[in-house]
Design a protein around this motif. Structure first.
Motif, PDB file in Angstrom:
ATOM      1  N   ARG A   1      37.441  43.807  38.472  1.00 28.86           N
ATOM      2  CA  ARG A   1      36.656  44.255  39.642  1.00 28.86           C
ATOM      3  C   ARG A   1      37.386  43.916  40.937  1.00 28.86           C
ATOM      4  O   ARG A   1      37.391  44.708  41.882  1.00 28.86           O
ATOM      5  N   LEU A   2      38.018  42.731  40.988  1.00 28.07           N
ATOM      6  CA  LEU A   2      38.779  42.350  42.181  1.00 28.07           C
ATOM      7  C   LEU A   2      39.928  43.312  42.432  1.00 28.07           C
ATOM      8  O   LEU A   2      40.212  43.689  43.568  1.00 28.07           O
ATOM      9  N   ALA A   3      40.613  43.699  41.356  1.00 31.39           N
ATOM     10  CA  ALA A   3      41.751  44.597  41.493  1.00 31.39           C
ATOM     11  C   ALA A   3      41.319  45.929  42.097  1.00 31.39           C
ATOM     12  O   ALA A   3      42.031  46.524  42.924  1.00 31.39           O
ATOM     13  N   VAL A   4      40.146  46.406  41.710  1.00 29.67           N
ATOM     14  CA  VAL A   4      39.635  47.670  42.247  1.00 29.67           C
ATOM     15  C   VAL A   4      39.143  47.483  43.684  1.00 29.67           C
ATOM     16  O   VAL A   4      39.423  48.298  44.566  1.00 29.67           O
ATOM     17  N   SER A   5      38.452  46.383  43.931  1.00 28.47           N
ATOM     18  CA  SER A   5      37.868  46.141  45.254  1.00 28.47           C
ATOM     19  C   SER A   5      38.916  45.899  46.318  1.00 28.47           C
ATOM     20  O   SER A   5      38.709  46.219  47.498  1.00 28.47           O
ATOM     21  N   SER A   6      40.060  45.339  45.940  1.00 31.46           N
ATOM     22  CA  SER A   6      41.096  45.006  46.910  1.00 31.46           C
ATOM     23  C   SER A   6      41.955  46.213  47.258  1.00 31.46           C
ATOM     24  O   SER A   6      42.740  46.170  48.163  1.00 31.46           O
TER      25      SER A   6
ATOM     26  N   ASN B   1      40.826  32.801  53.026  1.00 32.45           N
ATOM     27  CA  ASN B   1      42.055  33.357  52.441  1.00 32.45           C
ATOM     28  C   ASN B   1      43.033  33.794  53.534  1.00 32.45           C
ATOM     29  O   ASN B   1      42.675  33.887  54.716  1.00 32.45           O
ATOM     30  N   LEU B   2      44.260  34.074  53.144  1.00 29.20           N
ATOM     31  CA  LEU B   2      45.333  34.312  54.109  1.00 29.20           C
ATOM     32  C   LEU B   2      45.132  35.578  54.942  1.00 29.20           C
ATOM     33  O   LEU B   2      45.714  35.708  56.025  1.00 29.20           O
ATOM     34  N   ALA B   3      44.317  36.496  54.446  1.00 28.62           N
ATOM     35  CA  ALA B   3      44.068  37.724  55.195  1.00 28.62           C
ATOM     36  C   ALA B   3      42.788  37.652  56.017  1.00 28.62           C
ATOM     37  O   ALA B   3      42.463  38.611  56.727  1.00 28.62           O
ATOM     38  N   ASN B   4      42.068  36.520  55.934  1.00 26.44           N
ATOM     39  CA  ASN B   4      40.764  36.401  56.596  1.00 26.44           C
ATOM     40  C   ASN B   4      39.846  37.563  56.191  1.00 26.44           C
ATOM     41  O   ASN B   4      39.074  38.082  56.992  1.00 26.44           O
ATOM     42  N   TYR B   5      39.980  37.975  54.927  1.00 26.52           N
ATOM     43  CA  TYR B   5      39.267  39.159  54.445  1.00 26.52           C
ATOM     44  C   TYR B   5      38.097  38.760  53.560  1.00 26.52           C
ATOM     45  O   TYR B   5      38.233  37.904  52.689  1.00 26.52           O
ATOM     46  N   SER B   6      36.962  39.411  53.792  1.00 21.87           N
ATOM     47  CA  SER B   6      35.787  39.097  52.979  1.00 21.87           C
ATOM     48  C   SER B   6      34.815  40.259  52.973  1.00 21.87           C
ATOM     49  O   SER B   6      34.619  40.923  53.995  1.00 21.87           O
ATOM     50  N   THR B   7      34.241  40.521  51.812  1.00 21.27           N
ATOM     51  CA  THR B   7      33.124  41.448  51.679  1.00 21.27           C
ATOM     52  C   THR B   7      32.093  40.764  50.789  1.00 21.27           C
ATOM     53  O   THR B   7      32.405  39.804  50.073  1.00 21.27           O
ATOM     54  N   ASP B   8      30.881  41.264  50.812  1.00 19.31           N
ATOM     55  CA  ASP B   8      29.831  40.674  49.971  1.00 19.31           C
ATOM     56  C   ASP B   8      30.225  40.759  48.495  1.00 19.31           C
ATOM     57  O   ASP B   8      30.003  39.809  47.729  1.00 19.31           O
ATOM     58  N   GLU B   9      30.810  41.889  48.097  1.00 18.32           N
ATOM     59  CA  GLU B   9      31.182  42.059  46.693  1.00 18.32           C
ATOM     60  C   GLU B   9      32.239  41.046  46.274  1.00 18.32           C
ATOM     61  O   GLU B   9      32.132  40.411  45.223  1.00 18.32           O
ATOM     62  N   ILE B  10      33.272  40.885  47.091  1.00 18.51           N
ATOM     63  CA  ILE B  10      34.345  39.949  46.746  1.00 18.51           C
ATOM     64  C   ILE B  10      33.826  38.515  46.736  1.00 18.51           C
ATOM     65  O   ILE B  10      34.177  37.719  45.860  1.00 18.51           O
ATOM     66  N   THR B  11      32.968  38.166  47.695  1.00 21.79           N
ATOM     67  CA  THR B  11      32.383  36.823  47.716  1.00 21.79           C
ATOM     68  C   THR B  11      31.584  36.566  46.450  1.00 21.79           C
ATOM     69  O   THR B  11      31.686  35.487  45.830  1.00 21.79           O
ATOM     70  N   ASN B  12      30.802  37.537  46.022  1.00 18.78           N
ATOM     71  CA  ASN B  12      30.006  37.390  44.803  1.00 18.78           C
ATOM     72  C   ASN B  12      30.890  37.228  43.565  1.00 18.78           C
ATOM     73  O   ASN B  12      30.608  36.406  42.685  1.00 18.78           O
ATOM     74  N   ILE B  13      31.972  38.015  43.514  1.00 18.68           N
ATOM     75  CA  ILE B  13      32.892  37.914  42.377  1.00 18.68           C
ATOM     76  C   ILE B  13      33.533  36.530  42.323  1.00 18.68           C
ATOM     77  O   ILE B  13      33.593  35.892  41.266  1.00 18.68           O
ATOM     78  N   MET B  14      34.031  36.050  43.476  1.00 20.08           N
ATOM     79  CA  MET B  14      34.693  34.745  43.503  1.00 20.08           C
ATOM     80  C   MET B  14      33.732  33.619  43.146  1.00 20.08           C
ATOM     81  O   MET B  14      34.105  32.666  42.457  1.00 20.08           O
ATOM     82  N   ASN B  15      32.487  33.718  43.587  1.00 20.26           N
ATOM     83  CA  ASN B  15      31.492  32.704  43.230  1.00 20.26           C
ATOM     84  C   ASN B  15      31.214  32.719  41.734  1.00 20.26           C
ATOM     85  O   ASN B  15      31.046  31.670  41.104  1.00 20.26           O
ATOM     86  N   GLU B  16      31.146  33.912  41.155  1.00 22.44           N
ATOM     87  CA  GLU B  16      30.881  34.014  39.715  1.00 22.44           C
ATOM     88  C   GLU B  16      32.026  33.420  38.904  1.00 22.44           C
ATOM     89  O   GLU B  16      31.798  32.710  37.924  1.00 22.44           O
ATOM     90  N   VAL B  17      33.278  33.717  39.322  1.00 23.50           N
ATOM     91  CA  VAL B  17      34.440  33.163  38.630  1.00 23.50           C
ATOM     92  C   VAL B  17      34.434  31.640  38.691  1.00 23.50           C
ATOM     93  O   VAL B  17      34.722  30.953  37.716  1.00 23.50           O
ATOM     94  N   LYS B  18      34.082  31.121  39.861  1.00 25.00           N
ATOM     95  CA  LYS B  18      34.097  29.676  40.072  1.00 25.00           C
ATOM     96  C   LYS B  18      33.048  28.961  39.219  1.00 25.00           C
ATOM     97  O   LYS B  18      33.230  27.797  38.834  1.00 25.00           O
ATOM     98  N   ASN B  19      31.972  29.649  38.912  1.00 28.80           N
ATOM     99  CA  ASN B  19      30.854  28.987  38.248  1.00 28.80           C
ATOM    100  C   ASN B  19      30.707  29.365  36.778  1.00 28.80           C
ATOM    101  O   ASN B  19      29.629  29.173  36.190  1.00 28.80           O
ATOM    102  N   THR B  20      31.761  29.880  36.164  1.00 30.10           N
ATOM    103  CA  THR B  20      31.671  30.224  34.753  1.00 30.10           C
ATOM    104  C   THR B  20      32.935  29.820  34.009  1.00 30.10           C
ATOM    105  O   THR B  20      34.009  29.717  34.613  1.00 30.10           O
ATOM    106  N   THR B  21      32.803  29.604  32.721  1.00 31.54           N
ATOM    107  CA  THR B  21      33.956  29.371  31.842  1.00 31.54           C
ATOM    108  C   THR B  21      34.048  30.477  30.801  1.00 31.54           C
ATOM    109  O   THR B  21      34.903  30.412  29.911  1.00 31.54           O
TER     110      THR B  21
END
Length: 236
Positions: A231-236, A200-220
């Motif tokens: 959760r992203l809004a709070v974590s960011s 991402n543009l900020a080169n920012y990553s945490t375990d929580e954010i990575t887990n959230i993004m993976n979950e979003v990517k793998n669900t409908t």
């Protein structure tokens, strides 16, 4: 002169041309989202207290008023103004200079000669960063200058660097910036990877954010997606 039944425009200074009477305006919020990417690989911006202090020291309402003629809205999350995935619309500006000062003080920074500085291992660092902006976008240049002035008043020095479109795109692609003023058009079904995904543009990553993004990517599942974006809004 009455020859037009309806017209659509994104001109922020419409009333300068046609006045304020004789027609009924209808506002439709756009999907343009302006934001600053803070490169967390920068030594200073890797510090959470510095990133938060910068955020708390920027009065977004001042920018909207002085640059955009009150035709834009402040935002604390990319989806504040319209998406089925996120309906909180908490668009608070987050402006709190006292909180910014407290964060820096608690982290060992000292306000001296109207600038914040910190001495570690006999070496003194001052809060001074560069911010890139497209020279061709005069509104964004004005925004960058406004931010620079605001932060300078709080002891944080921001040097505005105006780049040509080509230079800007190269810097954005290579992430060769401290801070960069960006603008994107969000789709009705937005992809948050630009802000939180890998590379991402900020080169920012945490375990929580990575887990959230993976979950979003793998669900409908829409409920899971909605909860994840909250959760992203709070974590960011």
């Amino acid at each position: 002169i009455g020859n037009v039944d309806m017209v659509a425009t994104s001109n922020n200074n419409l009333s300068d041309y046609i006045g304020t009477i004789g027609y009924t305006p209808k506002e439709i919020k756009g999907r343009e989202h302006d934001f600053i990417a803070l490169n967390t690989q920068n030594t200073l911006l890797a510090r959470e207290e510095v990133r938060k202090a910068i955020s708390y020291s920027i009065d977004k309402n001042n920018i909207v008023s002085s640059v955009y003629n009150n035709k834009y809205y402040t935002s604390s999350f990319p989806l504040d103004f319209g998406s089925w995935t996120y309906q909180e619309q908490d668009a608070s500006s987050g402006y709190n200079v006292e909180q910014a000062k407290q964060l820096l003080t608690d982290a060992g920074w000292t306000y001296r000669n109207k600038r914040w500085q910190k001495t570690e291992n006999y070496r003194t660092q001052r809060l001074e960063l560069n911010m890139i902006v497209k020279a061709s976008n005069q509104n964004q240049v004005a925004v960058a200058e406004n931010i620079s002035t605001q932060l300078a008043n709080q002891g944080i020095i921001i040097n505005v660097q105006q780049y040509s479109d080509e230079q800007y795109n190269i810097a954005l692609q290579n992430k060769s910036y401290d801070m960069i003023l960006c603008s994107v058009n969000l789709s009705p079904n937005p992809d948050m990877s630009l802000f939180f995904g890998e590379n991402n543009l900020a080169n920012y990553s945490t375990d929580e954010i990575t887990n959230i993004m993976n979950e979003v990517k793998n669900t409908t599942d829409e409920e899971i997606i909605k909860n994840d974006y909250k959760r992203l809004a709070v974590s960011s």
